[in-house]
Design a protein around this motif. Structure first.
Motif, PDB file in Angstrom:
ATOM      1  N   VAL A 217      -6.112  -1.335  -4.443  1.00  0.00           N
ATOM      2  CA  VAL A 217      -5.289  -2.205  -5.285  1.00  0.00           C
ATOM      3  C   VAL A 217      -4.144  -2.771  -4.464  1.00  0.00           C
ATOM      4  CG1 VAL A 217      -5.838  -0.931  -7.400  1.00  0.00           C
ATOM      5  CG2 VAL A 217      -3.828  -0.276  -6.060  1.00  0.00           C
ATOM      6  N   ASP A 218      -3.635  -3.899  -4.923  1.00  0.00           N
ATOM      7  CA  ASP A 218      -2.455  -4.496  -4.317  1.00  0.00           C
ATOM      8  C   ASP A 218      -1.205  -3.821  -4.877  1.00  0.00           C
ATOM      9  OD1 ASP A 218      -3.444  -6.452  -2.545  1.00  0.00           O
ATOM     10  OD2 ASP A 218      -3.906  -7.773  -4.230  1.00  0.00           O
ATOM     11  N   VAL A 219      -0.176  -3.721  -4.055  1.00  0.00           N
ATOM     12  CA  VAL A 219       1.123  -3.250  -4.514  1.00  0.00           C
ATOM     13  C   VAL A 219       2.182  -4.220  -4.010  1.00  0.00           C
ATOM     14  CG1 VAL A 219       0.464  -0.817  -4.552  1.00  0.00           C
ATOM     15  CG2 VAL A 219       1.475  -1.790  -2.479  1.00  0.00           C
ATOM     16  N   VAL A 220       3.332  -4.209  -4.635  1.00  0.00           N
ATOM     17  CA  VAL A 220       4.451  -5.019  -4.173  1.00  0.00           C
ATOM     18  C   VAL A 220       5.135  -4.272  -3.036  1.00  0.00           C
ATOM     19  CG1 VAL A 220       6.653  -6.066  -4.796  1.00  0.00           C
ATOM     20  CG2 VAL A 220       4.762  -6.074  -6.440  1.00  0.00           C
ATOM     21  N   GLU A 221       5.231  -4.896  -1.880  1.00  0.00           N
ATOM     22  CA  GLU A 221       5.855  -4.258  -0.724  1.00  0.00           C
ATOM     23  C   GLU A 221       7.367  -4.467  -0.776  1.00  0.00           C
ATOM     24  OE1 GLU A 221       5.411  -4.259   4.163  1.00  0.00           O
ATOM     25  OE2 GLU A 221       4.045  -5.451   2.918  1.00  0.00           O
ATOM     26  N   VAL A 222       8.111  -3.395  -0.658  1.00  0.00           N
ATOM     27  CA  VAL A 222       9.571  -3.470  -0.721  1.00  0.00           C
ATOM     28  C   VAL A 222      10.176  -2.743   0.475  1.00  0.00           C
ATOM     29  CG1 VAL A 222       9.609  -3.591  -3.241  1.00  0.00           C
ATOM     30  CG2 VAL A 222       9.707  -1.365  -2.131  1.00  0.00           C
ATOM     31  N   ALA A 223      11.436  -3.041   0.749  1.00  0.00           N
ATOM     32  CA  ALA A 223      12.138  -2.365   1.835  1.00  0.00           C
ATOM     33  C   ALA A 223      12.244  -0.878   1.519  1.00  0.00           C
ATOM     34  CB  ALA A 223      13.523  -2.971   2.020  1.00  0.00           C
ATOM     35  N   SER A 224      12.066  -0.037   2.558  1.00  0.00           N
ATOM     36  CA  SER A 224      12.093   1.412   2.360  1.00  0.00           C
ATOM     37  C   SER A 224      12.596   2.087   3.630  1.00  0.00           C
ATOM     38  CB  SER A 224      10.693   1.930   2.037  1.00  0.00           C
ATOM     39  OG  SER A 224      10.639   3.343   2.034  1.00  0.00           O
ATOM     40  N   LEU A 225      13.205   3.259   3.464  1.00  0.00           N
ATOM     41  CA  LEU A 225      13.532   4.068   4.640  1.00  0.00           C
ATOM     42  C   LEU A 225      12.253   4.470   5.361  1.00  0.00           C
ATOM     43  CD1 LEU A 225      16.360   6.459   3.338  1.00  0.00           C
ATOM     44  CD2 LEU A 225      16.595   4.378   4.713  1.00  0.00           C
ATOM     45  N   ALA A 226      11.164   4.582   4.615  1.00  0.00           N
ATOM     46  CA  ALA A 226       9.860   4.913   5.196  1.00  0.00           C
ATOM     47  C   ALA A 226       9.077   3.616   5.429  1.00  0.00           C
ATOM     48  CB  ALA A 226       9.097   5.854   4.282  1.00  0.00           C
ATOM     49  N   ASP A 227       9.671   2.674   6.174  1.00  0.00           N
ATOM     50  CA  ASP A 227       9.060   1.357   6.337  1.00  0.00           C
ATOM     51  C   ASP A 227       7.682   1.433   6.980  1.00  0.00           C
ATOM     52  OD1 ASP A 227       9.569   0.652   9.491  1.00  0.00           O
ATOM     53  OD2 ASP A 227      11.242   1.782   8.677  1.00  0.00           O
ATOM     54  N   SER A 228       7.430   2.447   7.802  1.00  0.00           N
ATOM     55  CA  SER A 228       6.123   2.575   8.441  1.00  0.00           C
ATOM     56  C   SER A 228       5.009   2.876   7.445  1.00  0.00           C
ATOM     57  CB  SER A 228       6.146   3.692   9.498  1.00  0.00           C
ATOM     58  OG  SER A 228       7.008   3.355  10.559  1.00  0.00           O
ATOM     59  N   LEU A 229       5.361   3.281   6.236  1.00  0.00           N
ATOM     60  CA  LEU A 229       4.356   3.576   5.222  1.00  0.00           C
ATOM     61  C   LEU A 229       4.094   2.391   4.311  1.00  0.00           C
ATOM     62  CD1 LEU A 229       5.349   7.211   4.137  1.00  0.00           C
ATOM     63  CD2 LEU A 229       3.858   6.458   6.002  1.00  0.00           C
ATOM     64  N   GLY A 230       4.725   1.248   4.584  1.00  0.00           N
ATOM     65  CA  GLY A 230       4.569   0.075   3.738  1.00  0.00           C
ATOM     66  C   GLY A 230       3.284  -0.685   4.016  1.00  0.00           C
ATOM     67  N   GLY A 231       2.977  -1.638   3.149  1.00  0.00           N
ATOM     68  CA  GLY A 231       1.828  -2.512   3.336  1.00  0.00           C
ATOM     69  C   GLY A 231       0.623  -2.079   2.529  1.00  0.00           C
ATOM     70  N   GLY A 232      -0.315  -3.021   2.363  1.00  0.00           N
ATOM     71  CA  GLY A 232      -1.527  -2.749   1.609  1.00  0.00           C
ATOM     72  C   GLY A 232      -2.580  -2.063   2.455  1.00  0.00           C
ATOM     73  N   ILE A 233      -3.689  -1.691   1.813  1.00  0.00           N
ATOM     74  CA  ILE A 233      -4.784  -1.029   2.537  1.00  0.00           C
ATOM     75  C   ILE A 233      -5.983  -1.957   2.715  1.00  0.00           C
ATOM     76  CG2 ILE A 233      -4.050   1.197   1.601  1.00  0.00           C
ATOM     77  CD1 ILE A 233      -6.665   1.125  -0.103  1.00  0.00           C
ATOM     78  N   GLY A 234      -5.885  -3.184   2.175  1.00  0.00           N
ATOM     79  CA  GLY A 234      -6.980  -4.137   2.285  1.00  0.00           C
ATOM     80  C   GLY A 234      -7.975  -3.980   1.150  1.00  0.00           C
ATOM     81  N   MET A 235      -8.295  -5.078   0.501  1.00  0.00           N
ATOM     82  CA  MET A 235      -9.211  -5.024  -0.638  1.00  0.00           C
ATOM     83  C   MET A 235     -10.645  -4.683  -0.217  1.00  0.00           C
ATOM     84  SD  MET A 235      -7.446  -5.402  -3.360  1.00  0.00           S
ATOM     85  CE  MET A 235      -6.226  -4.441  -2.475  1.00  0.00           C
ATOM     86  N   ASP A 236     -10.963  -4.940   1.064  1.00  0.00           N
ATOM     87  CA  ASP A 236     -12.316  -4.622   1.542  1.00  0.00           C
ATOM     88  C   ASP A 236     -12.324  -3.398   2.452  1.00  0.00           C
ATOM     89  OD1 ASP A 236     -10.933  -5.778   3.597  1.00  0.00           O
ATOM     90  OD2 ASP A 236     -12.581  -7.053   4.296  1.00  0.00           O
ATOM     91  N   ASN A 237     -11.396  -2.480   2.203  1.00  0.00           N
ATOM     92  CA  ASN A 237     -11.271  -1.266   3.006  1.00  0.00           C
ATOM     93  C   ASN A 237     -12.599  -0.499   3.041  1.00  0.00           C
ATOM     94  OD1 ASN A 237     -10.657   1.675   3.510  1.00  0.00           O
ATOM     95  ND2 ASN A 237      -8.598   0.850   3.774  1.00  0.00           N
ATOM     96  N   LYS A 238     -13.082  -0.235   4.247  1.00  0.00           N
ATOM     97  CA  LYS A 238     -14.397   0.384   4.404  1.00  0.00           C
ATOM     98  C   LYS A 238     -14.347   1.861   4.807  1.00  0.00           C
ATOM     99  CE  LYS A 238     -16.653  -3.927   5.891  1.00  0.00           C
ATOM    100  NZ  LYS A 238     -15.441  -4.762   5.790  1.00  0.00           N
ATOM    101  N   PHE A 239     -13.276   2.269   5.469  1.00  0.00           N
ATOM    102  CA  PHE A 239     -13.266   3.608   6.047  1.00  0.00           C
ATOM    103  C   PHE A 239     -12.149   4.502   5.496  1.00  0.00           C
ATOM    104  CE2 PHE A 239     -15.186   0.800   9.239  1.00  0.00           C
ATOM    105  CZ  PHE A 239     -16.391   1.446   9.453  1.00  0.00           C
ATOM    106  N   SER A 240     -10.887   4.070   5.666  1.00  0.00           N
ATOM    107  CA  SER A 240      -9.796   4.996   5.352  1.00  0.00           C
ATOM    108  C   SER A 240      -9.694   5.307   3.860  1.00  0.00           C
ATOM    109  CB  SER A 240      -8.461   4.467   5.882  1.00  0.00           C
ATOM    110  OG  SER A 240      -8.071   3.259   5.265  1.00  0.00           O
ATOM    111  N   PHE A 241      -9.941   4.307   2.997  1.00  0.00           N
ATOM    112  CA  PHE A 241      -9.838   4.590   1.559  1.00  0.00           C
ATOM    113  C   PHE A 241     -10.872   5.616   1.081  1.00  0.00           C
ATOM    114  CE2 PHE A 241     -11.475   3.684  -2.725  1.00  0.00           C
ATOM    115  CZ  PHE A 241     -10.408   4.192  -3.456  1.00  0.00           C
ATOM    116  N   PRO A 242     -12.170   5.412   1.346  1.00  0.00           N
ATOM    117  CA  PRO A 242     -13.131   6.413   0.841  1.00  0.00           C
ATOM    118  C   PRO A 242     -12.903   7.807   1.424  1.00  0.00           C
ATOM    119  CG  PRO A 242     -14.233   4.798   2.250  1.00  0.00           C
ATOM    120  CD  PRO A 242     -12.864   4.277   1.982  1.00  0.00           C
TER     121      PRO A 242
END
Length: 334
Positions: A217-242
């Motif tokens: 799923v998409d999420v709204v990306e916001v500023a965070s102290l944990a900025d390295s954990l930001g961003g989406g996983i891709g709607m066509d994620n083939k490996f890391s999600f499953p």
């Protein structure tokens, strides 16, 4: 399908370049929780972050004649790709969003990587990286959804369980899932009953939201102290999600305030400078989200942070993250 054999192969590829970081107990946390709490110090990598493992494995597996590489990155993956590409004599173009701290941009440039800043989210940066593949013939190395990257990160799991076979739980920072997927593959293959917990910030945690939904799923990306954990996983994620969906036993979300206190704790108690993304495991412990019953380990994933921001945190100052404010406070031993 990825399995333990892929991780063992990656271990041979990265040997002597990106392996065997320190694995040490935290005396304070161990005493506080009455069990061994161990820290895998990936902040001691040559680039200051664990991402070198996966990037090195991916770049070294590229065929001869490759023109160059590209990726989107919140910073540390870009450093890893730039470092590995320089070893192979390849061009590296790192695409980043405007949310990425200046220190991480400069770190990539110092390693010889070209930095292209595009848009206000990792999705924008990813689109630019994909354009470079189509139009300039570069090879994209995903920061998380790449089998070689996942296998490289999985070597962390091999090292932790080799050193401490008695570990009962691993607390793993969770973003796009490359780290969590790799460690989970290794750990569950070696010790099927070990507990794997993925941990993210409570605002914009794409993988945690995707696991809950049962699909990316998409999420709204916001500023965070944990900025390295930001961003989406891709709607066509083939490996890391499953892999994360199937092998993680639980996900935990921690607040910005809990990350702030955990950064202070790690600095004052263990004298370690670390990014906000690194301390989410510690934040989960200190926040009471998880109570360990036996030996537990977490990964201190990197040290490439804005030192002005870090100074404000350890001195107890207020922090402004976009329209969100963290009320500062001097460190008090929890």
């Amino acid at each position: 399908m990825l399995d333990l054999a892929d991780i063992l192969a990656a271990q041979n590829i990265i040997k002597g370049q990106a392996d065997h970081t320190p694995f040490v107990p935290s005396p304070f946390l161990s005493d506080k929780f009455g069990v061994d709490v161990l820290l895998k110090l990936e902040n001691m990598q040559p680039i200051g972050a664990f991402k070198l493992r996966g990037a090195m494995n991916a770049v070294m597996n590229l065929p001869e004649g490759t023109k160059g590489v590209t990726c989107c990155s919140t910073g540390n993956h870009g450093r890893g790709v730039a470092y590995a590409a320089r070893l192979r004599g390849l061009r590296a173009v790192i695409c980043m969003s405007e949310l990425v701290p200046k220190a991480k941009v400069e770190g990539i440039q110092q390693l010889g990587g070209e930095v292209w800043v595009k848009g206000n989210s990792q999705d924008d940066a990813m689109a630019e990286s994909q354009r470079l593949c189509r139009e300039e013939g570069l090879v994209e190395i995903s920061p998380f959804d790449d089998p070689y990257v996942i296998a490289g990160q999985g070597t962390i799991g091999l090292e932790m369980l080799s050193a401490r076979p008695d570990l009962e739980t691993l607390l793993v920072p969770l973003s796009g899932g490359g780290l969590a997927a790799g460690i989970a593959l290794a750990a569950k293959a070696i010790k099927p009953d070990i507990k794997l917990i993925g941990i993210s910030m409570d605002r914009g945690a794409a993988m945690a939201a995707s696991i809950k939904a049962g699909h990316p799923v998409d999420v709204v990306e916001v500023a965070s102290l944990a900025d390295s954990l930001g961003g989406g996983i891709g709607m066509d994620n083939k490996f890391s999600f499953p892999i994360c969906r199937d092998l993680l036993d639980e996900t935990i979300l921690v607040s910005e305030e809990e990350i702030y206190r955990a950064m202070q704790c790690l600095f004052y108690e263990d004298r370690i400078v670390a990014e906000g993304a690194c301390v989410v495991g510690i934040a989960a412990l200190l926040g009471g989200h998880f109570v360990p019953k036996g030996p537990v380990a977490t990964v201190i994933t990197g040290r490439n942070l804005d030192m002005d921001l870090f100074t404000k945190i350890v001195t107890g100052q207020d922090i402004q993250l976009g329209d969100y404010q963290i009320k500062g406070a001097a460190y008090v031993r929890p």
